[in-house]
Design a protein around this motif. Structure first.
Motif, mmCIF file in Angstrom:
data_model
loop_
_atom_site.group_PDB
_atom_site.id
_atom_site.type_symbol
_atom_site.label_atom_id
_atom_site.label_comp_id
_atom_site.label_asym_id
_atom_site.label_seq_id
_atom_site.Cartn_x
_atom_site.Cartn_y
_atom_site.Cartn_z
ATOM 1 N N GLU A 184 0.817 -1.217 0.000
ATOM 2 C CA GLU A 184 0.000 0.000 0.000
ATOM 3 C C GLU A 184 0.851 1.267 0.000
ATOM 4 N N ASP A 200 4.016 4.107 1.454
ATOM 5 C CA ASP A 200 4.593 4.799 2.606
ATOM 6 C C ASP A 200 3.567 5.236 3.650
ATOM 7 N N GLN A 201 2.327 5.404 3.272
ATOM 8 C CA GLN A 201 1.331 5.830 4.252
ATOM 9 C C GLN A 201 1.087 4.761 5.316
ATOM 10 N N THR A 202 1.622 3.548 5.124
ATOM 11 C CA THR A 202 1.435 2.468 6.103
ATOM 12 C C THR A 202 2.689 2.218 6.943
ATOM 13 N N GLN A 207 2.025 1.697 10.664
ATOM 14 C CA GLN A 207 1.372 0.419 10.947
ATOM 15 C C GLN A 207 2.365 -0.737 10.868
#
Length: 133
Positions: free
Chosen positions: A78, A80-82, A85
């Protein structure tokens, strides 16, 4: 110029101590991206594949489940935004591994103590036997 290494499934299996079936399974369930194949259909693992396999093996040794690895790889894809997480998954696994290591250390300490007790008793018995002779 970067040299691309092509490695067969047999070589990868031997290098990482994983069966060919495990490598195929990892690819089938999406832990590995589809591996390039030569004109005969033989898998040719590249450096990126080898790096992923090393990561997967490390995570499995640390106790991370296949399901959590699938989640991690999904998050990786998905983008870099993850990152946060993914980092949290690794931190949680690190904590679990540290706890397990402490349990193992406690068990090792207990065993060492028991062995020392036996050794002390053996020396005492040997001295008593020597005195009787």
């Amino acid at each position: 110029m970067k040299v691309v290494v092509a490695v067969t499934i047999k070589e990868v299996s031997e290098r990482f101590g994983l069966s060919s079936d495990t490598l195929r399974y990892y690819e089938k369930i999406g832990l590995l991206d589809p591996v390039e194949r030569n004109s005969s259909g033989i898998r040719n693992y590249q450096e990126k594949d080898l790096a992923r396999i090393q990561f997967l093996k490390c995570m499995r040794i640390s106790g991370l489940s296949i399901e959590m690895l699938k989640k991690y790889i999904h998050l990786f894809h998905e983008g870099d935004q993850t990152i946060a997480q993914r980092k949290m998954i690794l931190e949680q696994q690190r904590h679990e591994l540290q706890s397990k290591m402490q349990e193992l250390q406690d068990s090792l300490d207990h065993l060492d103590h028991k062995i020392e007790t036996y050794e002390t008793n053996l020396v005492r018995l040997e001295k008593e036997m020597a005195l009787k002779n």
